[in-house]
Design a protein around this motif. Structure first.
Motif, PDB file in Angstrom:
ATOM      1  N   ALA A 185       0.840  -1.356  -0.049  1.00 25.80           N
ATOM      2  CA  ALA A 185       0.140   0.082  -0.034  1.00 25.80           C
ATOM      3  C   ALA A 185       0.768   1.490  -0.169  1.00 25.80           C
ATOM      4  CB  ALA A 185      -1.069   0.087   1.150  1.00 25.80           C
ATOM      5  N   SER A 186       2.047   1.088  -0.405  1.00 24.89           N
ATOM      6  CA  SER A 186       2.923   2.372  -0.505  1.00 24.89           C
ATOM      7  C   SER A 186       2.424   3.276  -1.473  1.00 24.89           C
ATOM      8  CB  SER A 186       4.243   2.059  -0.881  1.00 24.89           C
ATOM      9  OG  SER A 186       4.914   1.069  -0.078  1.00 24.89           O
ATOM     10  N   ILE A 187       2.603   4.799  -1.090  1.00 23.93           N
ATOM     11  CA  ILE A 187       1.960   5.383  -1.893  1.00 23.93           C
ATOM     12  C   ILE A 187       2.998   6.130  -3.023  1.00 23.93           C
ATOM     13  CG2 ILE A 187       0.644   7.688  -2.067  1.00 23.93           C
ATOM     14  CD1 ILE A 187      -0.889   5.716  -0.606  1.00 23.93           C
ATOM     15  N   ILE A 188       2.620   6.100  -4.081  1.00 21.56           N
ATOM     16  CA  ILE A 188       3.697   6.639  -5.113  1.00 21.56           C
ATOM     17  C   ILE A 188       3.400   7.811  -5.926  1.00 21.56           C
ATOM     18  CG2 ILE A 188       4.655   5.643  -7.387  1.00 21.56           C
ATOM     19  CD1 ILE A 188       3.559   2.780  -6.723  1.00 21.56           C
ATOM     20  N   SER A 189       4.250   8.393  -6.413  1.00 24.59           N
ATOM     21  CA  SER A 189       4.239   9.790  -7.202  1.00 24.59           C
ATOM     22  C   SER A 189       3.359   9.707  -8.350  1.00 24.59           C
ATOM     23  CB  SER A 189       5.460  10.368  -7.570  1.00 24.59           C
ATOM     24  OG  SER A 189       5.389  11.444  -8.344  1.00 24.59           O
ATOM     25  N   PRO A 190       2.068  10.541  -8.173  1.00 19.43           N
ATOM     26  CA  PRO A 190       1.062  10.407  -9.231  1.00 19.43           C
ATOM     27  C   PRO A 190       1.844  10.994 -10.636  1.00 19.43           C
ATOM     28  CG  PRO A 190       0.613  12.072  -7.835  1.00 19.43           C
ATOM     29  CD  PRO A 190       1.693  11.426  -7.227  1.00 19.43           C
ATOM     30  N   LYS A 191       2.645  11.817 -10.456  1.00 17.87           N
ATOM     31  CA  LYS A 191       3.455  12.196 -11.687  1.00 17.87           C
ATOM     32  C   LYS A 191       3.978  11.198 -12.729  1.00 17.87           C
ATOM     33  CE  LYS A 191       6.932  15.436 -13.656  1.00 17.87           C
ATOM     34  NZ  LYS A 191       7.896  16.643 -13.249  1.00 17.87           N
ATOM     35  N   VAL A 192       4.749  10.178 -11.908  1.00 21.82           N
ATOM     36  CA  VAL A 192       5.421   9.287 -12.309  1.00 21.82           C
ATOM     37  C   VAL A 192       4.382   8.089 -12.862  1.00 21.82           C
ATOM     38  CG1 VAL A 192       7.344   7.264 -12.072  1.00 21.82           C
ATOM     39  CG2 VAL A 192       7.398   9.399 -10.789  1.00 21.82           C
ATOM     40  N   ILE A 193       3.507   7.668 -12.136  1.00 25.14           N
ATOM     41  CA  ILE A 193       2.428   6.776 -12.533  1.00 25.14           C
ATOM     42  C   ILE A 193       1.921   7.268 -13.998  1.00 25.14           C
ATOM     43  CG2 ILE A 193       0.327   6.042 -12.127  1.00 25.14           C
ATOM     44  CD1 ILE A 193       0.942   6.024  -9.114  1.00 25.14           C
ATOM     45  N   ASN A 194       1.511   8.694 -13.823  1.00 28.37           N
ATOM     46  CA  ASN A 194       0.989   9.165 -15.057  1.00 28.37           C
ATOM     47  C   ASN A 194       1.989   9.036 -16.455  1.00 28.37           C
ATOM     48  OD1 ASN A 194      -1.805   9.366 -13.957  1.00 28.37           O
ATOM     49  ND2 ASN A 194      -1.111  11.603 -13.048  1.00 28.37           N
ATOM     50  N   GLU A 195       3.089   9.643 -16.246  1.00 29.77           N
ATOM     51  CA  GLU A 195       4.001   9.899 -16.966  1.00 29.77           C
ATOM     52  C   GLU A 195       4.885   8.899 -17.693  1.00 29.77           C
ATOM     53  OE1 GLU A 195       6.218  13.364 -16.189  1.00 29.77           O
ATOM     54  OE2 GLU A 195       4.385  14.698 -16.136  1.00 29.77           O
ATOM     55  N   ASP A 196       5.464   7.877 -16.665  1.00 27.54           N
ATOM     56  CA  ASP A 196       6.322   6.818 -16.806  1.00 27.54           C
ATOM     57  C   ASP A 196       6.287   5.868 -15.847  1.00 27.54           C
ATOM     58  OD1 ASP A 196       8.500   5.437 -18.263  1.00 27.54           O
ATOM     59  OD2 ASP A 196       9.835   6.743 -17.427  1.00 27.54           O
ATOM     60  N   GLU A 197       5.260   4.986 -15.789  1.00 26.50           N
ATOM     61  CA  GLU A 197       4.962   4.080 -14.582  1.00 26.50           C
ATOM     62  C   GLU A 197       5.998   3.004 -14.703  1.00 26.50           C
ATOM     63  OE1 GLU A 197       1.226   2.118 -14.288  1.00 26.50           O
ATOM     64  OE2 GLU A 197       0.974   2.097 -16.623  1.00 26.50           O
ATOM     65  N   ASP A 198       6.395   2.690 -15.983  1.00 22.43           N
ATOM     66  CA  ASP A 198       7.173   1.456 -16.262  1.00 22.43           C
ATOM     67  C   ASP A 198       8.747   1.761 -15.491  1.00 22.43           C
ATOM     68  OD1 ASP A 198       5.489   0.042 -17.562  1.00 22.43           O
ATOM     69  OD2 ASP A 198       6.209   0.397 -19.507  1.00 22.43           O
ATOM     70  N   SER A 199       9.135   3.016 -15.502  1.00 21.61           N
ATOM     71  CA  SER A 199      10.291   3.472 -14.711  1.00 21.61           C
ATOM     72  C   SER A 199      10.439   3.133 -13.108  1.00 21.61           C
ATOM     73  CB  SER A 199      10.714   4.845 -14.959  1.00 21.61           C
ATOM     74  OG  SER A 199       9.984   5.644 -14.040  1.00 21.61           O
ATOM     75  N   LEU A 200       9.223   2.721 -12.492  1.00 23.43           N
ATOM     76  CA  LEU A 200       9.305   2.604 -11.221  1.00 23.43           C
ATOM     77  C   LEU A 200       9.973   1.235 -10.738  1.00 23.43           C
ATOM     78  CD1 LEU A 200       5.311   3.690 -10.497  1.00 23.43           C
ATOM     79  CD2 LEU A 200       7.713   4.879  -9.641  1.00 23.43           C
ATOM     80  N   ALA A 201       9.917   0.464 -11.734  1.00 24.81           N
ATOM     81  CA  ALA A 201      10.515  -0.927 -11.527  1.00 24.81           C
ATOM     82  C   ALA A 201      12.211  -0.586 -10.998  1.00 24.81           C
ATOM     83  CB  ALA A 201      10.516  -1.786 -12.730  1.00 24.81           C
ATOM     84  N   LYS A 202      12.676   0.352 -11.411  1.00 21.46           N
ATOM     85  CA  LYS A 202      14.022   0.727 -11.308  1.00 21.46           C
ATOM     86  C   LYS A 202      14.207   1.938 -10.740  1.00 21.46           C
ATOM     87  CE  LYS A 202      15.824  -2.189 -15.128  1.00 21.46           C
ATOM     88  NZ  LYS A 202      16.601  -2.450 -16.361  1.00 21.46           N
ATOM     89  N   HIS A 203      13.167   2.899 -10.638  1.00 22.98           N
ATOM     90  CA  HIS A 203      13.466   4.182 -10.013  1.00 22.98           C
ATOM     91  C   HIS A 203      12.295   4.589  -9.143  1.00 22.98           C
ATOM     92  CE1 HIS A 203      15.805   8.038 -10.249  1.00 22.98           C
ATOM     93  NE2 HIS A 203      14.665   8.375  -9.295  1.00 22.98           N
TER      94      HIS A 203
END
Length: 527
Positions: A185-203
């Motif tokens: 349930a970690s809260i993630i930056s909505p900007k990254v989710i909307n613009e480049d969610e695949d990057s979350l795997a490594k950043h």
């Protein structure tokens, strides 16, 4: 120097208790039981700043909390880079975090009043819309998150205003706050989710006391102190999680002061640690259970009689005593005694070599059938595999051992290509639903946790009923029913209730090891 921090299972925390608890976690000092503080007698006192180096056995497999399914990966991020609406204190009480107040409006509506003025590491404001964006992504089937079923009871995330959000459930779900306190349930930056969610795997991009700097795959993950952190800032400037596969090398690095903490402690080295002037040990009763599991949908272990035969053939006490040096306790089910829903009324199959041989014959499985037992590359698990190989040879079964690097091991059990495996389940919430739904529900095949590929409609129904039952005693009864059936179906052989260990040097203080086996390092200092 030894510490033993005794963990007592807390009952599900009622709303009024949550609202009365302080938000700041109280970190205990990592010192021995006689002096109370491992470093208070040292001439040089650790100070703020510097780099905290943590040496670990295995690299992370992903840095996206919606795709993390193992403790080593979550440990890098949980309450370090990412934070949750509510969290656990050291005794697994649920306390506020990003949300400062929680109110249950009705059976299915939970209101969270958020702290204001918080920013994600990329400068994006934390607000109700950010919470909605995070959970909408997790709940979207197209995201393909293996964690989706853990929160699938959330029907809608409704933004009331900038600092107020409602989670509306499809039906009552008793342990909702416990799952909202876990890394899923970690809260993630909505900007990254909307613009480049695949990057979350490594950043990863969160709100925590540390921000992500780099990940050198197979080598190290580096975090930096978040200078703009909304809460009490971290004490160290940088944290490095360095991958060191060799047990002896990790210990040597701690002993010489090259590294500060290792949360992968070889139990064969406990005497060395105890007798060293430069090595210290912290111990916490855990929530995890280690077991031998079967792929119940793949021959030859689609045969329940063969599963029972193997269950009778493994001498579990010999594994605890001979391999684990009595670290941890003998398990009777796949749920820790420290988890809500545990029962001591369900007992595993007793060691009986003659009964095992009879069951092999009854199964009709050809004794010449070759069985592959897979394990990760932890020293103790390799030793366990060798003991099991020898014990099963005694009932005429030929077992081949396949040792895999941790990431490859996870891929194998997630894919369902294995016969038999040595596994463990690290409960992240302290609630039995986290064990039962993820390990045994037929919707959890593969990466969510059901590596047994076990499907029993009766068990599914019991688990689903328990999830929404508000009465604690009735929930316990339901979990006992489920565990009784799972034992009868011989899905797994419980081996050991975990005791979490971390070794640390004289040059670090004020961290703690959670019952989930997370290193909590916000207050840690080094010299």
């Amino acid at each position: 120097m030894y510490i033993r921090k005794m963990f007592t299972q807390q009952k599900f925390i009622l709303l009024v208790a949550i609202l009365s608890l302080v938000m700041v976690l109280q970190a205990c000092s990592t010192g021995n039981s006689e002096t109370g503080n491992a470093n208070e007698s040292e001439e040089e006192t650790p100070k703020d700043g510097g780099t905290l180096k943590i040496v670990t056995l295995s690299d992370a497999t992903s840095l996206d909390p919606h795709f993390i399914t193992n403790i080593p990966s979550a440990n890098v991020l949980y309450q370090k880079v990412y934070e949750t609406l509510v969290t656990f204190d050291e005794d697994m009480n649920i306390v506020p975090k990003l949300a400062k107040e929680v109110e249950q409006i009705d059976d299915v509506t939970w209101q969270f009043t958020l702290n204001s003025g918080i920013k994600f590491h990329d400068g994006t404001p934390f607000n109700a819309e950010a919470v909605k964006t995070t959970f909408d992504r997790l709940l979207d089937p197209e995201t393909g998150s293996p964690q989706r079923d853990k929160v699938s009871m959330i029907k809608e995330v409704k933004v009331v205003d900038d600092t107020t959000v409602h989670l509306i459930l499809s039906e009552p779900y008793a342990p909702i706050l416990s799952i909202l306190s876990s890394q899923e349930a970690s809260i993630i930056s909505p900007k990254v989710i909307n613009e480049d969610e695949d990057s979350l795997a490594k950043h990863p991009v969160g709100t925590g006391p540390f921000s992500f700097e780099s990940w050198e795959s197979g080598n190290a993950i580096t975090l930096n102190k978040n200078e703009d952190y909304w809460g009490t800032p971290a004490k160290v400037d940088k944290v490095v999680f360095e991958v060191i596969p060799e047990d002896a090398t990790r210990l040597a690095m701690i002993e010489t002061g090259e590294a500060h903490i290792s949360d992968n402690v070889p139990v064969s080295e406990l005497d060395r640690i105890k007798n060293s002037d430069n090595l210290n040990l912290t111990r916490t009763e855990g929530l995890a259970v280690e077991y031998v599991g079967f792929n119940t949908q793949k021959a030859p272990f689609d045969n329940v009689e063969l599963r029972k035969a193997v269950s009778h053939a493994i001498e579990r006490e010999a594994i605890i005593n001979g391999i684990y040096n009595n670290v941890g306790t003998l398990a009777n089910v796949t749920m820790s005694p420290n988890v809500f829903g545990y029962t001591d009324k369900v007992q595993p199959y007793e060691y009986d070599i003659n009964k095992a041989k009879d069951l092999v014959k009854k199964s009709g499985v050809n004794p010449d059938t070759e069985i592959t037992l897979i394990t990760s590359d932890r020293k103790e698990r390799i030793s366990m595999a060798e003991v099991i190989q020898s014990q099963l040879k005694g009932i005429g079964l030929k077992v081949n051992i396949q040792v895999l690097e941790y990431g490859a091991y996870i891929e194998m059990v997630d894919s369902g290509k294995h016969d038999m495996f040595i596994g463990g389940w690290g409960n992240a919430t302290g609630d039995g639903d986290y064990n039962q739904y993820n390990l045994f529900h037929s919707d959890s095949f593969g990466s969510p946790g059901n590596h047994f590929y076990y499907s029993n409609p009766e068990v599914d129904k019991i688990i689903e009923t328990a999830r929404k039952e508000p009465n604690e005693e009735k929930r316990k009864e339901l979990y006992e029913q489920a565990q009784t059936i799972e034992k009868e179906d011989a899905v797994a052989i419980p081996i050991r209730n975990y005791e979490n260990l971390a070794v640390y040097g004289n040059n670090v203080k004020d961290f703690w090891l959670s019952p989930v086996n997370y290193l909590m390092i916000s207050d840690a200092t080094v010299k």
